[in-house]
Enzyme design. Sequence first.
Site, PDB file in Angstrom:
ATOM      1  N   HIS A  61      -2.537  -5.488   1.947  1.00 46.98           N
ATOM      2  CA  HIS A  61      -3.241  -5.968   0.988  1.00 46.98           C
ATOM      3  C   HIS A  61      -3.487  -7.671   0.973  1.00 46.98           C
ATOM      4  O   HIS A  61      -2.363  -7.714   0.217  1.00 46.98           O
ATOM      5  CB  HIS A  61      -4.096  -5.359   0.279  1.00 46.98           C
ATOM      6  CG  HIS A  61      -5.252  -6.330  -0.386  1.00 46.98           C
ATOM      7  ND1 HIS A  61      -6.731  -6.197   0.052  1.00 46.98           N
ATOM      8  CD2 HIS A  61      -5.144  -7.506  -1.433  1.00 46.98           C
ATOM      9  CE1 HIS A  61      -7.252  -7.068  -0.356  1.00 46.98           C
ATOM     10  NE2 HIS A  61      -6.183  -7.951  -1.135  1.00 46.98           N
ATOM     11  N   PHE A  77     -16.419   2.921   6.775  1.00 42.24           N
ATOM     12  CA  PHE A  77     -14.655   3.456   6.693  1.00 42.24           C
ATOM     13  C   PHE A  77     -14.282   3.320   5.025  1.00 42.24           C
ATOM     14  O   PHE A  77     -13.124   3.785   4.437  1.00 42.24           O
ATOM     15  CB  PHE A  77     -13.238   2.616   7.184  1.00 42.24           C
ATOM     16  CG  PHE A  77     -13.152   0.770   7.003  1.00 42.24           C
ATOM     17  CD1 PHE A  77     -12.736   0.569   6.084  1.00 42.24           C
ATOM     18  CD2 PHE A  77     -14.292   0.403   7.696  1.00 42.24           C
ATOM     19  CE1 PHE A  77     -12.983  -1.182   5.484  1.00 42.24           C
ATOM     20  CE2 PHE A  77     -14.526  -1.370   7.778  1.00 42.24           C
ATOM     21  CZ  PHE A  77     -14.456  -2.072   5.719  1.00 42.24           C
ATOM     22  N   ARG A 133       2.765  -6.536   8.955  1.00 46.89           N
ATOM     23  CA  ARG A 133       2.095  -4.876  10.221  1.00 46.89           C
ATOM     24  C   ARG A 133       2.619  -4.948  11.150  1.00 46.89           C
ATOM     25  O   ARG A 133       1.994  -2.700  11.626  1.00 46.89           O
ATOM     26  CB  ARG A 133       0.617  -5.271   9.839  1.00 46.89           C
ATOM     27  CG  ARG A 133       0.163  -4.917   8.407  1.00 46.89           C
ATOM     28  CD  ARG A 133      -1.331  -5.462   8.573  1.00 46.89           C
ATOM     29  NE  ARG A 133      -2.410  -5.111   7.121  1.00 46.89           N
ATOM     30  CZ  ARG A 133      -3.555  -5.675   7.259  1.00 46.89           C
ATOM     31  NH1 ARG A 133      -3.799  -7.348   7.702  1.00 46.89           N
ATOM     32  NH2 ARG A 133      -3.690  -5.595   5.980  1.00 46.89           N
ATOM     33  N   TYR A 148     -12.734  -2.820  -3.915  1.00 41.63           N
ATOM     34  CA  TYR A 148     -12.890  -2.969  -2.360  1.00 41.63           C
ATOM     35  C   TYR A 148     -14.180  -2.388  -2.281  1.00 41.63           C
ATOM     36  O   TYR A 148     -15.402  -1.941  -1.353  1.00 41.63           O
ATOM     37  CB  TYR A 148     -12.575  -1.809  -1.676  1.00 41.63           C
ATOM     38  CG  TYR A 148     -10.861  -2.367  -1.097  1.00 41.63           C
ATOM     39  CD1 TYR A 148     -10.340  -2.849  -0.328  1.00 41.63           C
ATOM     40  CD2 TYR A 148      -9.919  -1.310  -1.556  1.00 41.63           C
ATOM     41  CE1 TYR A 148      -9.280  -3.343   0.161  1.00 41.63           C
ATOM     42  CE2 TYR A 148      -8.566  -1.318  -0.777  1.00 41.63           C
ATOM     43  CZ  TYR A 148      -8.401  -2.908  -0.009  1.00 41.63           C
ATOM     44  OH  TYR A 148      -7.393  -3.111   0.256  1.00 41.63           O
ATOM     45  N   ASN A 173      -2.135   0.697   6.465  1.00 41.38           N
ATOM     46  CA  ASN A 173      -1.532  -0.800   7.139  1.00 41.38           C
ATOM     47  C   ASN A 173      -1.008  -1.189   6.256  1.00 41.38           C
ATOM     48  O   ASN A 173      -0.662  -2.381   6.388  1.00 41.38           O
ATOM     49  CB  ASN A 173      -2.776  -1.700   7.402  1.00 41.38           C
ATOM     50  CG  ASN A 173      -3.858  -2.660   6.533  1.00 41.38           C
ATOM     51  OD1 ASN A 173      -3.622  -1.900   5.204  1.00 41.38           O
ATOM     52  ND2 ASN A 173      -4.527  -2.814   7.037  1.00 41.38           N
ATOM     53  N   ARG A 221      -1.287 -14.217   4.732  1.00 42.91           N
ATOM     54  CA  ARG A 221      -2.054 -13.095   6.183  1.00 42.91           C
ATOM     55  C   ARG A 221      -1.407 -13.361   7.194  1.00 42.91           C
ATOM     56  O   ARG A 221      -1.861 -13.017   7.959  1.00 42.91           O
ATOM     57  CB  ARG A 221      -3.338 -14.009   6.166  1.00 42.91           C
ATOM     58  CG  ARG A 221      -4.988 -13.862   4.710  1.00 42.91           C
ATOM     59  CD  ARG A 221      -5.189 -12.455   4.644  1.00 42.91           C
ATOM     60  NE  ARG A 221      -5.457 -12.400   5.314  1.00 42.91           N
ATOM     61  CZ  ARG A 221      -6.014 -10.901   5.485  1.00 42.91           C
ATOM     62  NH1 ARG A 221      -6.818 -10.398   4.643  1.00 42.91           N
ATOM     63  NH2 ARG A 221      -6.691 -10.089   7.417  1.00 42.91           N
ATOM     64  N   THR A 279      -5.230  -7.328  10.619  1.00 44.58           N
ATOM     65  CA  THR A 279      -5.784  -5.830  10.368  1.00 44.58           C
ATOM     66  C   THR A 279      -5.073  -4.135  11.061  1.00 44.58           C
ATOM     67  O   THR A 279      -4.394  -3.730  10.773  1.00 44.58           O
ATOM     68  CB  THR A 279      -7.185  -5.595   9.905  1.00 44.58           C
ATOM     69  OG1 THR A 279      -7.417  -7.009   9.215  1.00 44.58           O
ATOM     70  CG2 THR A 279      -7.931  -4.196   9.186  1.00 44.58           C
ATOM     71  N   GLU A 299      -9.754 -11.608  -7.045  1.00 45.11           N
ATOM     72  CA  GLU A 299      -8.466 -10.073  -7.633  1.00 45.11           C
ATOM     73  C   GLU A 299      -7.288  -9.983  -8.142  1.00 45.11           C
ATOM     74  O   GLU A 299      -6.838  -9.343  -8.613  1.00 45.11           O
ATOM     75  CB  GLU A 299      -7.805  -9.647  -5.902  1.00 45.11           C
ATOM     76  CG  GLU A 299      -8.817  -9.096  -4.715  1.00 45.11           C
ATOM     77  CD  GLU A 299      -8.342  -9.525  -3.606  1.00 45.11           C
ATOM     78  OE1 GLU A 299      -9.742  -8.691  -2.713  1.00 45.11           O
ATOM     79  OE2 GLU A 299      -7.534  -9.851  -3.338  1.00 45.11           O
ATOM     80  N   LYS A 335       1.335  -1.188  -0.090  1.00 42.70           N
ATOM     81  CA  LYS A 335      -0.475  -0.304  -0.226  1.00 42.70           C
ATOM     82  C   LYS A 335       1.398   1.352  -0.155  1.00 42.70           C
ATOM     83  O   LYS A 335       2.179   1.198   0.194  1.00 42.70           O
ATOM     84  CB  LYS A 335      -0.847  -0.037   0.967  1.00 42.70           C
ATOM     85  CG  LYS A 335      -2.091  -1.122   0.770  1.00 42.70           C
ATOM     86  CD  LYS A 335      -3.181  -1.082   1.989  1.00 42.70           C
ATOM     87  CE  LYS A 335      -3.690  -1.875   2.701  1.00 42.70           C
ATOM     88  NZ  LYS A 335      -4.810  -1.830   3.179  1.00 42.70           N
TER      89      LYS A 335
HETATM   90  P1  ADP Z   1      -7.407  -6.487   5.813  1.00 41.92           P
HETATM   91  O1  ADP Z   1      -6.953  -5.854   4.553  1.00 41.92           O
HETATM   92  O2  ADP Z   1      -6.990  -7.114   6.518  1.00 41.92           O
HETATM   93  O3  ADP Z   1      -8.712  -7.918   5.176  1.00 41.92           O
HETATM   94  P2  ADP Z   1     -10.519  -5.930   5.424  1.00 41.92           P
HETATM   95  O4  ADP Z   1     -10.303  -6.625   4.129  1.00 41.92           O
HETATM   96  O5  ADP Z   1     -11.624  -6.077   6.049  1.00 41.92           O
HETATM   97  O6  ADP Z   1      -9.337  -5.903   6.422  1.00 41.92           O
HETATM   98  O7  ADP Z   1     -10.539  -4.056   5.092  1.00 41.92           O
HETATM   99  C1  ADP Z   1      -9.796  -4.098   4.603  1.00 41.92           C
HETATM  100  C2  ADP Z   1      -9.055  -2.417   4.985  1.00 41.92           C
HETATM  101  O8  ADP Z   1      -9.874  -1.403   4.711  1.00 41.92           O
HETATM  102  C3  ADP Z   1      -7.754  -3.058   5.596  1.00 41.92           C
HETATM  103  O9  ADP Z   1      -7.163  -3.109   5.108  1.00 41.92           O
HETATM  104  C4  ADP Z   1      -7.842  -1.854   6.381  1.00 41.92           C
HETATM  105  O10 ADP Z   1      -7.168  -0.105   5.139  1.00 41.92           O
HETATM  106  C5  ADP Z   1      -9.421  -1.056   5.812  1.00 41.92           C
HETATM  107  N1  ADP Z   1     -10.722  -0.654   7.237  1.00 41.92           N
HETATM  108  C6  ADP Z   1     -10.668  -1.886   8.051  1.00 41.92           C
HETATM  109  N2  ADP Z   1     -11.619  -2.133   8.833  1.00 41.92           N
HETATM  110  C7  ADP Z   1     -11.568  -0.842   8.870  1.00 41.92           C
HETATM  111  C8  ADP Z   1     -11.516  -0.193  10.264  1.00 41.92           C
HETATM  112  N3  ADP Z   1     -12.816  -0.793  11.370  1.00 41.92           N
HETATM  113  N4  ADP Z   1     -11.399   1.849  10.479  1.00 41.92           N
HETATM  114  C9  ADP Z   1     -11.000   1.973   9.097  1.00 41.92           C
HETATM  115  N5  ADP Z   1     -10.291   0.982   8.079  1.00 41.92           N
HETATM  116  C10 ADP Z   1     -10.564   0.005   8.252  1.00 41.92           C
HETATM  117 MG    MG Z   2      -9.839  -7.867   3.302  1.00 41.44          MG
END
Ligand code: ADP
Ligand code: MG
Length: 141
Positions: free
Chosen positions: A117, A59, A104, A51, A114, A87, A93, A128, A11
């Site tokens: 992805h 968010f 992370r 997304y 973070n 993962r 996350t 994807e 990212k």
């Molecule tokens: P991951 O990237 O670990 O698979 P998710 O798919 O749940 O997590 O979410 C996608 C992305 O959205 C996350 O990597 C993060 O950047 C953002 N995100 C997720 N949950 C939150 C939250 N509660 N507040 C802000 N950003 C969030």
């Molecule tokens: Mg995800």
Amino acid sequence: MAVERTLSIIKPDAVKKNAIGQICARFEAAGLKIVAMRMTWLSRAEAEGFYAVHRERPFFRDLVDFMISGPVVVQAIEGENAIAKNRELMGATDPKKAAKGTIRADFADSIDANAVHGSDGADTARTEIAYFFPASQVYSR
Ligand code: ADP
Ligand code: MG
């Protein structure tokens, strides 16, 4: 265990930190192969499309704004159990909850910024990877 492919995105925060190489090295050290890779600056439409599953989340807008704040590196990664292995390497996350030594924990500043992805399952991995790479540009070896 099956050989799988998964999509990784380094990212904008991690690219700005000059951590592309360190993150790729973690994949390689874990026995995963980078089989496609490209630096790109996502348009708003591309980030929203990627997304789309999170469209209704509070968010979403911040996530898209962040993902288009600078260039990213998109990559397909291949190996035994690649989806879960990636993962694990990524960590939780929220970097505050990410296990020590994960990408992370080491490179991310916040749940928004973070660092990486990673696809969360076989179906999303397929979709994807195809979102960024035609099959002819993924090079298993
Ligand atoms: P991951 O990237 O670990 O698979 P998710 O798919 O749940 O997590 O979410 C996608 C992305 O959205 C996350 O990597 C993060 O950047 C953002 N995100 C997720 N949950 C939150 C939250 N509660 N507040 C802000 N950003 C969030
Ligand atoms: Mg995800």
